[in-house]
Design a protein around this motif. Structure first.
Motif, PDB file in Angstrom:
ATOM      1  N   ARG A  56     -59.884  33.071 -34.702  1.00 28.49           N
ATOM      2  CA  ARG A  56     -59.869  33.179 -33.239  1.00 28.49           C
ATOM      3  C   ARG A  56     -59.571  31.844 -32.555  1.00 28.49           C
ATOM      4  O   ARG A  56     -59.247  31.820 -31.368  1.00 28.49           O
ATOM      5  N   HIS A  57     -59.704  30.746 -33.281  1.00 27.08           N
ATOM      6  CA  HIS A  57     -59.582  29.431 -32.638  1.00 27.08           C
ATOM      7  C   HIS A  57     -58.912  28.415 -33.566  1.00 27.08           C
ATOM      8  O   HIS A  57     -59.450  27.331 -33.798  1.00 27.08           O
ATOM      9  N   VAL A  90     -61.738  31.355 -27.803  1.00 26.62           N
ATOM     10  CA  VAL A  90     -60.435  31.906 -28.153  1.00 26.62           C
ATOM     11  C   VAL A  90     -59.292  30.975 -27.751  1.00 26.62           C
ATOM     12  O   VAL A  90     -58.132  31.275 -28.019  1.00 26.62           O
ATOM     13  N   GLY A  91     -59.618  29.847 -27.129  1.00 26.72           N
ATOM     14  CA  GLY A  91     -58.564  28.920 -26.750  1.00 26.72           C
ATOM     15  C   GLY A  91     -59.102  27.691 -26.056  1.00 26.72           C
ATOM     16  O   GLY A  91     -60.298  27.572 -25.774  1.00 26.72           O
ATOM     17  N   TYR A  92     -58.171  26.771 -25.789  1.00 24.68           N
ATOM     18  CA  TYR A  92     -58.486  25.528 -25.091  1.00 24.68           C
ATOM     19  C   TYR A  92     -57.362  25.255 -24.103  1.00 24.68           C
ATOM     20  O   TYR A  92     -56.179  25.298 -24.459  1.00 24.68           O
ATOM     21  N   ASP A  93     -57.721  25.001 -22.851  1.00 23.41           N
ATOM     22  CA  ASP A  93     -56.750  24.701 -21.806  1.00 23.41           C
ATOM     23  C   ASP A  93     -56.689  23.179 -21.638  1.00 23.41           C
ATOM     24  O   ASP A  93     -57.621  22.570 -21.106  1.00 23.41           O
ATOM     25  N   TYR A 127     -62.702  24.943 -22.614  1.00 18.19           N
ATOM     26  CA  TYR A 127     -62.660  25.932 -23.685  1.00 18.19           C
ATOM     27  C   TYR A 127     -62.763  27.308 -23.050  1.00 18.19           C
ATOM     28  O   TYR A 127     -63.468  27.499 -22.055  1.00 18.19           O
ATOM     29  N   GLN A 168     -54.768  39.313 -21.015  1.00 19.12           N
ATOM     30  CA  GLN A 168     -55.821  38.680 -21.819  1.00 19.12           C
ATOM     31  C   GLN A 168     -56.418  39.665 -22.815  1.00 19.12           C
ATOM     32  O   GLN A 168     -56.731  39.293 -23.951  1.00 19.12           O
ATOM     33  N   GLU A 201     -54.153  39.799 -25.684  1.00 21.56           N
ATOM     34  CA  GLU A 201     -54.323  38.582 -26.487  1.00 21.56           C
ATOM     35  C   GLU A 201     -55.533  38.734 -27.402  1.00 21.56           C
ATOM     36  O   GLU A 201     -55.476  38.377 -28.576  1.00 21.56           O
TER      37      GLU A 201
END
Length: 193
Positions: A31-32, A71-74, A80, A131, A134
């Protein structure tokens, strides 16, 4: 847990949340990709000084059965992104209609709450359709349940709302009257920390 009137966690409750989040992160590395738990933990610990409400919101996601995970990093905002990653739509958010207007429109058999109101009270946002899609790339979610998603204003103005699920190994987007509610439908949220 709310301390007084503030939306914040006690130190002990924070440590327990951190332990649960670390365990989930390590069990679901798909997931990451490219993210390190130590960086996430540093960001969460920084919230003890500057963003205790974010920690409270993350705990609300956990408390209501969402099983939040990174689930992600901006990079632009240095945040996060956490989504509800429970296999099925969060159990303590089910049997709710879409928004407050829909809730008020019901004359009888009203649900306890609405997805939009509940998310706002928790300090999170409903996932958009994009989303949600995703999320579904990270696993098989909502194979027995469904989740309300953010509905475009032009659909909502006509009385409808959107929800999604996964059936037959495919992600489906459907519509319902916004005032409808079902025991197998809740919502999935998003939190930026």
């Amino acid at each position: 847990m709310t301390m007084g009137n503030k939306k914040e966690l006690s130190p002990g409750h924070f440590e327990e949340l951190l332990r649960v989040m670390k365990s989930r992160f390590e069990k679901n590395m798909n997931r990451h990709n490219g993210l390190e738990w130590s960086d996430v933990q540093t960001k969460l610990e920084a919230c003890l000084m500057t963003g205790r409400e974010k920690l409270w919101s993350l705990n609300e996601m956990e408390r209501t059965g969402g099983e939040p995970d990174v689930v992600g990093y901006d990079k632009k905002t240095d945040e996060y992104i956490f989504y509800d990653c429970s296999a099925e739509s969060p159990k303590d958010r089910r049997s709710i209609c879409y928004d407050h207007e829909a809730l008020e429109s019901r004359k009888e058999h009203k649900p306890q709450n609405s997805a939009i109101d509940m998310a706002a009270a928790m300090g999170i946002e409903l996932l958009t359709e994009e989303q949600y899609r995703e999320l579904q790339k990270l696993g098989n979610f909502d194979t027995k349940t469904s989740s309300w998603v953010q509905t475009p204003p032009e659909i909502r103005e006509l009385g409808g709302a959107l929800f999604c699920d996964r059936r037959y190994n495919h992600v489906f987007v459907y519509h319902n009257g916004a005032e409808s509610y079902y025991t197998a439908r809740a919502f999935r949220g998003l939190l930026r920390v």
